[in-house]
Structures are given as structure tokens and as C-alpha cells.
Design an enzyme around this catalytic site. Structure first.
Site, PDB file in Angstrom:
ATOM      1  N   VAL A 114       0.838  -1.207   0.000  1.00 53.55           N
ATOM      2  CA  VAL A 114       0.000   0.000   0.000  1.00 53.55           C
ATOM      3  C   VAL A 114       0.874   1.258   0.000  1.00 53.55           C
ATOM      4  O   VAL A 114       0.352   2.371   0.101  1.00 53.55           O
ATOM      5  CB  VAL A 114      -0.961   0.011   1.225  1.00 53.55           C
ATOM      6  CG1 VAL A 114      -1.878  -1.200   1.213  1.00 53.55           C
ATOM      7  CG2 VAL A 114      -0.197   0.101   2.552  1.00 53.55           C
ATOM      8  N   HIS A 130      -4.331  -4.379  -2.295  1.00 47.27           N
ATOM      9  CA  HIS A 130      -4.761  -4.072  -0.920  1.00 47.27           C
ATOM     10  C   HIS A 130      -4.975  -2.576  -0.679  1.00 47.27           C
ATOM     11  O   HIS A 130      -5.022  -2.146   0.462  1.00 47.27           O
ATOM     12  CB  HIS A 130      -3.765  -4.659   0.092  1.00 47.27           C
ATOM     13  CG  HIS A 130      -3.719  -6.162   0.050  1.00 47.27           C
ATOM     14  ND1 HIS A 130      -2.659  -6.910   0.521  1.00 47.27           N
ATOM     15  CD2 HIS A 130      -4.626  -7.063  -0.413  1.00 47.27           C
ATOM     16  CE1 HIS A 130      -2.912  -8.195   0.344  1.00 47.27           C
ATOM     17  NE2 HIS A 130      -4.091  -8.321  -0.231  1.00 47.27           N
ATOM     18  N   CYS A 159     -14.992  11.473   8.638  1.00 50.11           N
ATOM     19  CA  CYS A 159     -15.514  11.732   7.297  1.00 50.11           C
ATOM     20  C   CYS A 159     -16.364  13.014   7.370  1.00 50.11           C
ATOM     21  O   CYS A 159     -16.836  13.383   8.455  1.00 50.11           O
ATOM     22  CB  CYS A 159     -16.378  10.537   6.885  1.00 50.11           C
ATOM     23  SG  CYS A 159     -17.195  10.732   5.299  1.00 50.11           S
ATOM     24  N   ASN A 224      13.308 -14.069  -3.324  1.00 49.94           N
ATOM     25  CA  ASN A 224      13.046 -13.946  -1.887  1.00 49.94           C
ATOM     26  C   ASN A 224      14.232 -14.553  -1.143  1.00 49.94           C
ATOM     27  O   ASN A 224      14.695 -15.624  -1.515  1.00 49.94           O
ATOM     28  CB  ASN A 224      11.750 -14.714  -1.531  1.00 49.94           C
ATOM     29  CG  ASN A 224      11.168 -14.310  -0.195  1.00 49.94           C
ATOM     30  OD1 ASN A 224      11.889 -14.203   0.795  1.00 49.94           O
ATOM     31  ND2 ASN A 224       9.872 -14.082  -0.158  1.00 49.94           N
ATOM     32  N   ALA A 242      15.562  -8.575  -3.026  1.00 49.01           N
ATOM     33  CA  ALA A 242      15.045  -8.082  -4.307  1.00 49.01           C
ATOM     34  C   ALA A 242      15.816  -6.865  -4.802  1.00 49.01           C
ATOM     35  O   ALA A 242      16.014  -6.717  -6.013  1.00 49.01           O
ATOM     36  CB  ALA A 242      13.563  -7.738  -4.149  1.00 49.01           C
TER      37      ALA A 242
HETATM   38  C1  BJW Z   1      12.328  -9.979   1.120  1.00 45.13           C
HETATM   39  C2  BJW Z   1      13.265  -9.051   1.530  1.00 45.13           C
HETATM   40  C3  BJW Z   1      14.062  -8.443   0.535  1.00 45.13           C
HETATM   41  C4  BJW Z   1      12.221  -9.768   3.268  1.00 45.13           C
HETATM   42  N1  BJW Z   1      13.864  -8.771  -0.749  1.00 45.13           N
HETATM   43  N2  BJW Z   1      12.158 -10.295  -0.139  1.00 45.13           N
HETATM   44  C5  BJW Z   1      -8.191 -19.071   1.763  1.00 45.13           C
HETATM   45  C6  BJW Z   1      -7.600 -19.882   2.712  1.00 45.13           C
HETATM   46  C7  BJW Z   1      -7.355 -19.397   3.995  1.00 45.13           C
HETATM   47  C8  BJW Z   1      -7.672 -18.097   4.369  1.00 45.13           C
HETATM   48  C9  BJW Z   1      -8.236 -17.297   3.413  1.00 45.13           C
HETATM   49  C10 BJW Z   1      -8.500 -17.780   2.138  1.00 45.13           C
HETATM   50  N3  BJW Z   1      -9.054 -16.779   1.422  1.00 45.13           N
HETATM   51  C11 BJW Z   1      -9.135 -15.681   2.211  1.00 45.13           C
HETATM   52  C12 BJW Z   1      -8.648 -15.975   3.438  1.00 45.13           C
HETATM   53  C13 BJW Z   1      -8.558 -15.049   4.597  1.00 45.13           C
HETATM   54  C14 BJW Z   1      -7.384 -14.076   4.481  1.00 45.13           C
HETATM   55  C15 BJW Z   1      -6.066 -14.857   4.382  1.00 45.13           C
HETATM   56  O1  BJW Z   1      -5.446 -14.973   3.339  1.00 45.13           O
HETATM   57  N4  BJW Z   1      -5.583 -15.371   5.504  1.00 45.13           N
HETATM   58  C16 BJW Z   1      -4.323 -16.118   5.533  1.00 45.13           C
HETATM   59  C17 BJW Z   1      -3.255 -15.293   6.249  1.00 45.13           C
HETATM   60  C18 BJW Z   1      -4.571 -17.430   6.181  1.00 45.13           C
HETATM   61  N5  BJW Z   1      -7.532 -13.207   3.338  1.00 45.13           N
HETATM   62  C19 BJW Z   1      -8.372 -12.176   3.376  1.00 45.13           C
HETATM   63  O2  BJW Z   1      -9.063 -11.958   4.344  1.00 45.13           O
HETATM   64  C20 BJW Z   1      -8.426 -11.290   2.141  1.00 45.13           C
HETATM   65  N6  BJW Z   1      -9.795 -11.103   1.784  1.00 45.13           N
HETATM   66  C21 BJW Z   1     -10.494 -12.027   1.112  1.00 45.13           C
HETATM   67  O3  BJW Z   1      -9.975 -12.989   0.609  1.00 45.13           O
HETATM   68  O4  BJW Z   1     -11.853 -11.764   1.051  1.00 45.13           O
HETATM   69  C22 BJW Z   1     -12.719 -12.856   0.771  1.00 45.13           C
HETATM   70  C23 BJW Z   1     -12.729 -13.801   1.955  1.00 45.13           C
HETATM   71  C24 BJW Z   1     -12.695 -13.324   3.251  1.00 45.13           C
HETATM   72  C25 BJW Z   1     -12.686 -14.204   4.344  1.00 45.13           C
HETATM   73  C26 BJW Z   1     -12.673 -15.584   4.125  1.00 45.13           C
HETATM   74  C27 BJW Z   1     -12.698 -16.063   2.814  1.00 45.13           C
HETATM   75  C28 BJW Z   1     -12.735 -15.161   1.714  1.00 45.13           C
HETATM   76  C29 BJW Z   1      -7.871  -9.904   2.463  1.00 45.13           C
HETATM   77  C30 BJW Z   1      -6.419  -9.909   2.790  1.00 45.13           C
HETATM   78  C31 BJW Z   1      -5.972  -8.513   3.229  1.00 45.13           C
HETATM   79  C32 BJW Z   1      -4.536  -8.457   3.714  1.00 45.13           C
HETATM   80  N7  BJW Z   1      -4.308  -7.207   4.381  1.00 45.13           N
HETATM   81  C33 BJW Z   1      -2.964  -6.865   4.826  1.00 45.13           C
HETATM   82  C34 BJW Z   1      -2.976  -5.532   5.666  1.00 45.13           C
HETATM   83  C35 BJW Z   1      -3.720  -4.379   4.976  1.00 45.13           C
HETATM   84  C36 BJW Z   1      -2.844  -3.580   4.051  1.00 45.13           C
HETATM   85  C37 BJW Z   1      -1.796  -2.753   4.802  1.00 45.13           C
HETATM   86  O5  BJW Z   1      -2.118  -2.068   5.763  1.00 45.13           O
HETATM   87  O6  BJW Z   1      -0.626  -2.786   4.404  1.00 45.13           O
HETATM   88  O7  BJW Z   1      -2.084  -6.775   3.685  1.00 45.13           O
HETATM   89  S1  BJW Z   1      -2.216  -8.146   5.818  1.00 45.13           S
HETATM   90  C38 BJW Z   1      -0.601  -7.973   5.157  1.00 45.13           C
HETATM   91  O8  BJW Z   1      -0.248  -9.190   4.458  1.00 45.13           O
HETATM   92  C39 BJW Z   1      -0.701  -6.867   4.085  1.00 45.13           C
HETATM   93  C40 BJW Z   1       0.150  -7.447   2.995  1.00 45.13           C
HETATM   94  O9  BJW Z   1      -0.161  -6.835   1.742  1.00 45.13           O
HETATM   95  C41 BJW Z   1      -0.160  -8.917   3.061  1.00 45.13           C
HETATM   96  C42 BJW Z   1       0.886  -9.806   2.427  1.00 45.13           C
HETATM   97  O10 BJW Z   1       2.098  -9.709   3.089  1.00 45.13           O
HETATM   98  P1  BJW Z   1       3.466  -9.783   2.276  1.00 45.13           P
HETATM   99  O11 BJW Z   1       3.557  -8.617   1.368  1.00 45.13           O
HETATM  100  O12 BJW Z   1       3.619 -11.111   1.685  1.00 45.13           O
HETATM  101  O13 BJW Z   1       4.531  -9.504   3.442  1.00 45.13           O
HETATM  102  P2  BJW Z   1       5.169 -10.539   4.510  1.00 45.13           P
HETATM  103  O14 BJW Z   1       5.705  -9.733   5.611  1.00 45.13           O
HETATM  104  O15 BJW Z   1       4.234 -11.624   4.843  1.00 45.13           O
HETATM  105  O16 BJW Z   1       6.360 -11.202   3.694  1.00 45.13           O
HETATM  106  C43 BJW Z   1       7.502 -10.466   3.297  1.00 45.13           C
HETATM  107  C44 BJW Z   1       8.388 -11.377   2.485  1.00 45.13           C
HETATM  108  O17 BJW Z   1       9.478 -10.608   2.016  1.00 45.13           O
HETATM  109  C45 BJW Z   1       8.983 -12.540   3.288  1.00 45.13           C
HETATM  110  O18 BJW Z   1       8.811 -13.746   2.548  1.00 45.13           O
HETATM  111  C46 BJW Z   1      10.470 -12.199   3.371  1.00 45.13           C
HETATM  112  O19 BJW Z   1      11.319 -13.349   3.328  1.00 45.13           O
HETATM  113  C47 BJW Z   1      10.648 -11.354   2.157  1.00 45.13           C
HETATM  114  N8  BJW Z   1      11.757 -10.374   2.209  1.00 45.13           N
HETATM  115  N9  BJW Z   1      13.271  -8.884   2.878  1.00 45.13           N
HETATM  116  C48 BJW Z   1      12.976  -9.671  -1.071  1.00 45.13           C
HETATM  117  N10 BJW Z   1      15.076  -7.490   0.847  1.00 45.13           N
HETATM  118 ZN    ZN Z   2     -19.049   9.349   5.412  1.00 44.45          ZN
END
Ligand code: BJW
Ligand code: ZN
Length: 258
Positions: A114, A130, A159, A224, A242
Site C-alpha cells: 500500500v 490491498h 468523514c 526472496n 530483491a
Molecule cells: C524480502 C526481503 C528483501 C524480506 N527482498 N524479499 C483461503 C484460505 C485461507 C484463508 C483465506 C483464504 N481466502 C481468504 C482468506 C482469509 C485471508 C487470508 O489470506 N488469511 C491467511 C493469512 C490465512 N484473506 C483475506 O481476508 C483477504 N480477503 C479475502 O480474501 O476476502 C474474501 C474472503 C474473506 C474471508 C474468508 C474467505 C474469503 C484480504 C487480505 C488482506 C490483507 N491485508 C494486509 C494488511 C492491509 C494492508 C496494509 O495495511 O498494508 O495486507 S495483511 C498484510 O499481508 C498486508 C500485505 O499486503 C499482506 C501480504 O504480506 P506480504 O507482502 O507477503 O509480506 P510478509 O511480511 O508476509 O512477507 C515479506 C516477504 O518478504 C517474506 O517472505 C520475506 O522473506 C521477504 N523479504 N526482505 C525480497 N530485501
Molecule cells: Zn461518510
């Protein structure tokens, strides 16, 4: 399948992979927090990540926001301060250069971040799965959306309709924008090559996009420093940061597909 965990450079590219790379027409990238790590923006799950010592359910769910909107806004305001002070790093810049080289019709950048750093690096064809930290919206959905800046007059801000405002990002349990996820799925399904960088590949539906590419017959390359659930399934794993390895990989890819 070619996998190589040698850190400190690109792994060897065999002839078959090189041939498939040169035949690639459509290219996409999926990025996560790790891509912004070298810009000083914390990741979520790693050491020093947001979720170390904090409960994601209190900060990144509608329920957490309802329970303590000030806590959530304090966290976003702190992150916004870091992001405003940060600059894009060589990983963002390399992805922007790839779009420039291929043209936006051949390249789609899908990001879970984001922070807006891809746009600030010059990318234009971006799908922000996101949302964006710079945007706010009405927490009761009167429909208003606007840009917010620091300092906030009050925390939590309101708001115009009088209800609470919230960051226009996607929290756990919330639906992604249908149009954005649909476009991302299309880009993943039509990509001959998907570069996946800096994501732990555990948050759905983003985590399934590389599988969409694989099932459609496209190549997937992961960058990664750590292994992820995706690592065993990719065509090539580039083990390292990266900001160091994506420019090298993109130079190689750009030359092959260019
Ligand atoms: C490096 C490095 C370097 C370090 N170079 N690399 C199916 C199965 C199970 C659960 C679900 C499913 N479908 C939906 C869900 C529920 C849920 C979910 O996925 N849960 C799982 C965690 C189990 N998903 C949702 O709720 C989503 N909505 C949805 O699907 O709606 C329909 C639905 C709802 C409910 C049930 C079923 C369906 C919405 C997900 C929203 C995520 N929001 C966040 C925060 C908000 C945004 C913000 O404020 O920033 O988004 S959570 C957080 O995680 C953020 C990120 O965008 C997101 C992903 O994280 P990311 O980018 O992968 O970061 P990290 O920290 O996890 O990893 C960093 C990586 O970098 C690591 O691997 C390091 O090794 C690496 N690294 N240095 C390269 N220099
Ligand atoms: Zn409003």
C-alpha cells in the site's frame, strides 16, 4: 524444474528456461512487502515485521478498527511517516524500467503493498490489491473517499458525514475490489512469465495468483531471501534480496523477452 538456492547472484539458467523466456510475450510481477524492505519499510511477518509483538487482528481487521480506531490510525500514521520519508529502491526502479522496455500492454505490476513506492519509481500499469495508504474512506460507507496527509488534525479522523474515517486498504476478512482482483487474475492467467518478489505468499487471494500462471502454462520466478510455500512450485528460485537481485534478473529477462 530448475531450483538453485545459491545466494549472491542469479542461479544458472538452463537452455529450456532460456528458450521459454525468449518466447515470452506477456509479463507480470507480483510484489509484497519484501520489495520495500530496502527502502526502510518494515515487512509484516519477518524479524522486525509489523506482526512481531503486535496482533494483526487488532490492527488489520474491521473488528480491530471498531474496537480501537485510534490504535489503528496511530499505526497507519506511523507507517505513513516512514513511507513519506522513504524512497523507491533498485527493485522498484528495475520493475519500472521493465514496464518502460516492454510497454504497459505487455507488462502488469500486481502489488500487495500500500506504500505507493512502485508508482513513485515510475511504474504506471499497477494493480494495488490491498489499496493505498494515502487514501481514506468513510468507515460506514457513505461513499466518500479522499487523500489524507500528515499531520492529522484529529486521530481518528472523521468523514465529512460525521462518521469515522478509515484507511482505504483491505483488511483481513474484507473483499478485495472486484475489478482489481479480476484484472490481476487475468494478468496472471495470460502471463508467459510471472516474477514474484518479496512476498511470503500466504495471504489470499494474492497467494494463488502464481498458481493461476502455472496452471495456464506460464513460467514463475520467485525472488526472496527465504523459502515460501511457493518455492517448491516455481520454475526458478532466486534466493536473495530483491533490491540486489531483481535488477540483475530483470536485465536478463528484459534482454530475453525484449
Ligand atoms: C524480502 C526481503 C528483501 C524480506 N527482498 N524479499 C483461503 C484460505 C485461507 C484463508 C483465506 C483464504 N481466502 C481468504 C482468506 C482469509 C485471508 C487470508 O489470506 N488469511 C491467511 C493469512 C490465512 N484473506 C483475506 O481476508 C483477504 N480477503 C479475502 O480474501 O476476502 C474474501 C474472503 C474473506 C474471508 C474468508 C474467505 C474469503 C484480504 C487480505 C488482506 C490483507 N491485508 C494486509 C494488511 C492491509 C494492508 C496494509 O495495511 O498494508 O495486507 S495483511 C498484510 O499481508 C498486508 C500485505 O499486503 C499482506 C501480504 O504480506 P506480504 O507482502 O507477503 O509480506 P510478509 O511480511 O508476509 O512477507 C515479506 C516477504 O518478504 C517474506 O517472505 C520475506 O522473506 C521477504 N523479504 N526482505 C525480497 N530485501
Ligand atoms: Zn461518510
Amino acid at each position: 524444474m530448475t531450483t538453485d538456492d545459491t545466494a549472491g547472484g542469479l542461479p544458472p539458467i538452463d537452455d529450456e528456461l532460456a528458450g521459454r523466456l525468449s518466447a515470452a510475450r506477456q509479463v507480470a510481477a507480483l510484489t509484497g512487502a519484501g520489495v520495500s524492505a530496502a527502502s526502510g519499510i518494515p515487512t509484516f511477518r519477518g524479524p522486525g515485521g509489523h506482526w512481531r509483538g503486535r496482533d494483526p487482528m487488532t490492527l488489520a481487521t474491521p473488528q480491530g478498527f471498531a474496537a480501537d480506531p485510534k490504535l489503528v490510525w496511530d499505526w497507519y500514521a506511523w507507517r505513513r511517516e516512514l513511507i513519506d520519508a522513504a524512497s523507491p529502491n533498485p527493485a522498484h526502479q528495475a520493475l519500472a524500467a521493465l514496464e518502460e522496455r516492454l510497454g504497459p500492454e505487455r507488462f502488469t505490476l500486481i502489488t500487495q503493498n500500500v506504500d505507493g513506492l512502485h508508482r513513485r519509481a515510475g511504474s504506471s500499469h499497477i494493480l494495488e490489491l490491498h489499496g493505498a495508504i494515502t487514501r481514506a474512506k468513510c468507515a460506514v460507507e457513505c461513499g466518500r473517499r479522499w487523500d489524507w496527509t500528515l499531520p492529522l488534525d484529529e486521530i481518528p479522523p472523521r468523514c465529512e458525514c460525521g462518521n469515522l474515517a478509515r484507511p482505504a486498504v483491505v483488511w483481513f476478512g474484507e473483499m478485495l475490489d472486484m475489478d482489481v482482483i479480476h484484472q490481476a487474475q487475468q494478468a496472471a492467467a495470460t502471463a508467459d512469465l510471472l516474477l514474484v518478489a518479496g512476498t511470503s505468499a500466504v495471504v489470499e487471494p494474492a497467494a494463488s495468483l502464481p498458481l493461476v500462471t502455472r496452471h495456464a502454462g506460464g513460467l514463475v520466478i520467485e525472488v526472496n531471501p527465504e523459502e515460501t510455500p511457493l518455492s517448491a512450485l516455481v520454475d526458478l528460485r532466486v534466493a536473495g534480496p530483491a533490491d540486489e537481485l531483481l535488477p540483475e534478473l530483470i536485465e536478463m529477462v528484459g534482454t530475453a523477452v525484449g
